[in-house]
Design a protein around this motif. Structure first.
Motif, PDB file in Angstrom:
ATOM      1  N   ILE A  74      -7.992  -0.605  -5.848  1.00  0.00           N
ATOM      2  CA  ILE A  74      -6.618   0.394  -5.691  1.00  0.00           C
ATOM      3  C   ILE A  74      -6.834   1.764  -5.878  1.00  0.00           C
ATOM      4  N   CYS A  75      -7.537   2.113  -7.008  1.00  0.00           N
ATOM      5  CA  CYS A  75      -7.757   3.608  -7.324  1.00  0.00           C
ATOM      6  C   CYS A  75      -8.617   4.293  -6.219  1.00  0.00           C
ATOM      7  N   GLY A  76      -9.643   3.573  -5.709  1.00  0.00           N
ATOM      8  CA  GLY A  76     -10.524   4.003  -4.574  1.00  0.00           C
ATOM      9  C   GLY A  76      -9.723   4.461  -3.379  1.00  0.00           C
ATOM     10  N   GLY A  77      -8.683   3.590  -2.834  1.00  0.00           N
ATOM     11  CA  GLY A  77      -7.966   3.605  -1.666  1.00  0.00           C
ATOM     12  C   GLY A  77      -6.843   4.808  -1.862  1.00  0.00           C
ATOM     13  N   ILE A  78      -6.287   4.897  -3.123  1.00  0.00           N
ATOM     14  CA  ILE A  78      -5.593   5.890  -3.337  1.00  0.00           C
ATOM     15  C   ILE A  78      -6.190   7.394  -3.229  1.00  0.00           C
ATOM     16  N   VAL A  79      -7.204   7.528  -4.028  1.00  0.00           N
ATOM     17  CA  VAL A  79      -8.044   8.837  -3.763  1.00  0.00           C
ATOM     18  C   VAL A  79      -8.399   9.069  -2.586  1.00  0.00           C
ATOM     19  N   GLN A  80      -8.839   7.990  -1.621  1.00  0.00           N
ATOM     20  CA  GLN A  80      -9.088   8.260  -0.346  1.00  0.00           C
ATOM     21  C   GLN A  80      -8.094   8.886   0.423  1.00  0.00           C
ATOM     22  N   GLY A  81      -6.719   8.131   0.655  1.00  0.00           N
ATOM     23  CA  GLY A  81      -5.736   8.731   1.116  1.00  0.00           C
ATOM     24  C   GLY A  81      -5.381   9.861   0.961  1.00  0.00           C
ATOM     25  N   PRO A  92     -16.436  11.555  -8.499  1.00  0.00           N
ATOM     26  CA  PRO A  92     -16.289  10.106  -9.131  1.00  0.00           C
ATOM     27  C   PRO A  92     -16.906  10.280 -10.579  1.00  0.00           C
ATOM     28  N   VAL A  93     -16.297   9.666 -11.342  1.00  0.00           N
ATOM     29  CA  VAL A  93     -16.587   9.823 -12.945  1.00  0.00           C
ATOM     30  C   VAL A  93     -16.784   8.333 -13.434  1.00  0.00           C
ATOM     31  N   GLU A 214     -16.843   9.488   1.411  1.00  0.00           N
ATOM     32  CA  GLU A 214     -18.037   9.026   0.546  1.00  0.00           C
ATOM     33  C   GLU A 214     -17.409   8.263  -0.745  1.00  0.00           C
ATOM     34  N   VAL A 215     -15.999   8.139  -0.851  1.00  0.00           N
ATOM     35  CA  VAL A 215     -15.597   7.436  -2.165  1.00  0.00           C
ATOM     36  C   VAL A 215     -15.850   5.905  -2.066  1.00  0.00           C
ATOM     37  N   SER A 216     -16.382   5.473  -3.147  1.00  0.00           N
ATOM     38  CA  SER A 216     -16.922   4.165  -3.414  1.00  0.00           C
ATOM     39  C   SER A 216     -16.875   3.777  -4.694  1.00  0.00           C
ATOM     40  N   ARG A 221     -22.021  -5.479  -9.589  1.00  0.00           N
ATOM     41  CA  ARG A 221     -22.314  -6.703  -8.931  1.00  0.00           C
ATOM     42  C   ARG A 221     -22.456  -6.409  -7.367  1.00  0.00           C
ATOM     43  N   ASP A 222     -23.407  -6.978  -6.512  1.00  0.00           N
ATOM     44  CA  ASP A 222     -23.812  -6.651  -5.443  1.00  0.00           C
ATOM     45  C   ASP A 222     -23.144  -7.696  -4.597  1.00  0.00           C
ATOM     46  N   SER A 223     -22.578  -8.540  -4.873  1.00  0.00           N
ATOM     47  CA  SER A 223     -21.715  -9.540  -4.185  1.00  0.00           C
ATOM     48  C   SER A 223     -20.293  -8.870  -3.775  1.00  0.00           C
ATOM     49  N   VAL A 224     -19.970  -8.098  -4.659  1.00  0.00           N
ATOM     50  CA  VAL A 224     -18.526  -7.323  -4.453  1.00  0.00           C
ATOM     51  C   VAL A 224     -18.826  -6.343  -3.182  1.00  0.00           C
ATOM     52  N   ALA A 225     -17.860  -6.503  -2.367  1.00  0.00           N
ATOM     53  CA  ALA A 225     -17.918  -5.260  -1.200  1.00  0.00           C
ATOM     54  C   ALA A 225     -16.536  -4.501  -1.200  1.00  0.00           C
ATOM     55  N   TRP A 226     -16.752  -3.372  -0.615  1.00  0.00           N
ATOM     56  CA  TRP A 226     -15.890  -2.284  -0.856  1.00  0.00           C
ATOM     57  C   TRP A 226     -15.717  -2.017   0.668  1.00  0.00           C
ATOM     58  N   GLN A 227     -14.345  -1.804   1.211  1.00  0.00           N
ATOM     59  CA  GLN A 227     -13.992  -1.724   2.617  1.00  0.00           C
ATOM     60  C   GLN A 227     -13.529  -0.154   2.374  1.00  0.00           C
ATOM     61  N   LYS A 228     -13.919   0.942   3.210  1.00  0.00           N
ATOM     62  CA  LYS A 228     -13.630   2.004   3.150  1.00  0.00           C
ATOM     63  C   LYS A 228     -12.618   2.326   4.241  1.00  0.00           C
ATOM     64  N   SER A 229     -11.483   3.192   4.074  1.00  0.00           N
ATOM     65  CA  SER A 229     -10.560   3.382   4.835  1.00  0.00           C
ATOM     66  C   SER A 229     -11.050   3.980   6.022  1.00  0.00           C
ATOM     67  N   SER A 230     -10.407   3.604   7.162  1.00  0.00           N
ATOM     68  CA  SER A 230     -11.091   4.168   8.352  1.00  0.00           C
ATOM     69  C   SER A 230     -10.256   5.559   8.723  1.00  0.00           C
TER      70      SER A 230
END
Length: 230
Positions: A74-81, A92-93, A214-216, A221-230
């Motif tokens: 949620i935070c990553g998506g808000i920051v990207q937007g 990123p901290v 570049e926000v990520s 855990r390698d099994s968790v995927a992050w989908q960046k906003s287009s």
């Protein structure tokens, strides 16, 4: 950098802070599983109440994790937007650094540890240096049984130990820590956007920033995927 918006949703809190020319204003609310509902209104509120628009900011800082998978997404998506919309740089901290920051001090070792579920902990060790601190080693995802060995390998002899975060609820599984001076233990401590803001200042000044694309989040855990906003 004098105008910075900081966000953190790595734990149960919706946390927003604004750094304005040396003044720190924050809004920190414990609202488990309600980040989606409250974060954007809280951001709008803190900007409006301080008569500043998004385009007038110098940058955005955010707690990038490790922490709650849902909260970090949620935070990553808000920051990207927000950063895309206003063309703002981002810092990123570490959420573990933000957790440890309020406890930092000279001759103090702060061990930030968060319950990562599945019988694992997110953990990092921070060393006091004057008015600030530095990371002793990288962030770890480890079992509670491994904590004692990890701490003893990293802690500075003679330093007092402060324990912070929900991971310390598993202390009875850590093994023998008698040789370490436990000054305080706060299992309810969580990261705050205010700490994220203060930790980001030097990086904004030095230009150590990233672009919105570049926000990520950091999951460990390698099994968790992050989908960046287009």
């Amino acid at each position: 950098m004098s105008k910075i918006l900081a966000l953190d949703t790595a734990a149960d809190a919706c946390s927003v802070a604004l750094w304005l020319d040396g003044e720190l204003i924050s809004d920190h609310r414990l609202l488990p599983r309600e980040h989606t509902k409250h974060m954007l209104p809280m951001i709008e509120n803190i900007l409006q109440h301080n008569s500043i628009t998004l385009s007038e900011l110098d940058g955005i800082a955010f707690g990038c994790g490790p922490g709650s998978f849902t909260g970090l997404r949620i935070c990553g998506g808000i920051v990207q937007g927000l950063a895309f919309g206003a063309d703002l740089p981002v810092v990123p901290v570490s959420s573990l650094a933000a957790l440890a920051y309020p406890f930092a001090g000279e001759n103090i070792t702060v061990v930030a540890s968060v319950d990562a579920r599945m019988n694992e902990l997110y953990t990092a060790v921070f060393q006091g240096q004057g008015e600030g601190f530095t990371v002793v080693d990288k962030e770890y995802l480890l079992a509670p049984e491994s904590m004692s060995q990890q701490l003893l390998a990293q802690a500075t002899p003679g330093n007092a130990l402060i324990a912070a975060g929900s991971g310390w609820s598993y202390r009875d599984q850590f093994g023998d820590l008698k040789c370490m001076d436990l000054l305080a233990c706060d299992t309810n401590a969580i990261p705050t956007a205010a700490a994220v803001a203060e930790l980001s200042l030097a990086r904004f000044v030095s230009g150590d920033t990233i672009a919105a694309a570049e926000v990520s989040p950091v999951y460990l855990r390698d099994s968790v995927a992050w989908q960046k906003s287009s």
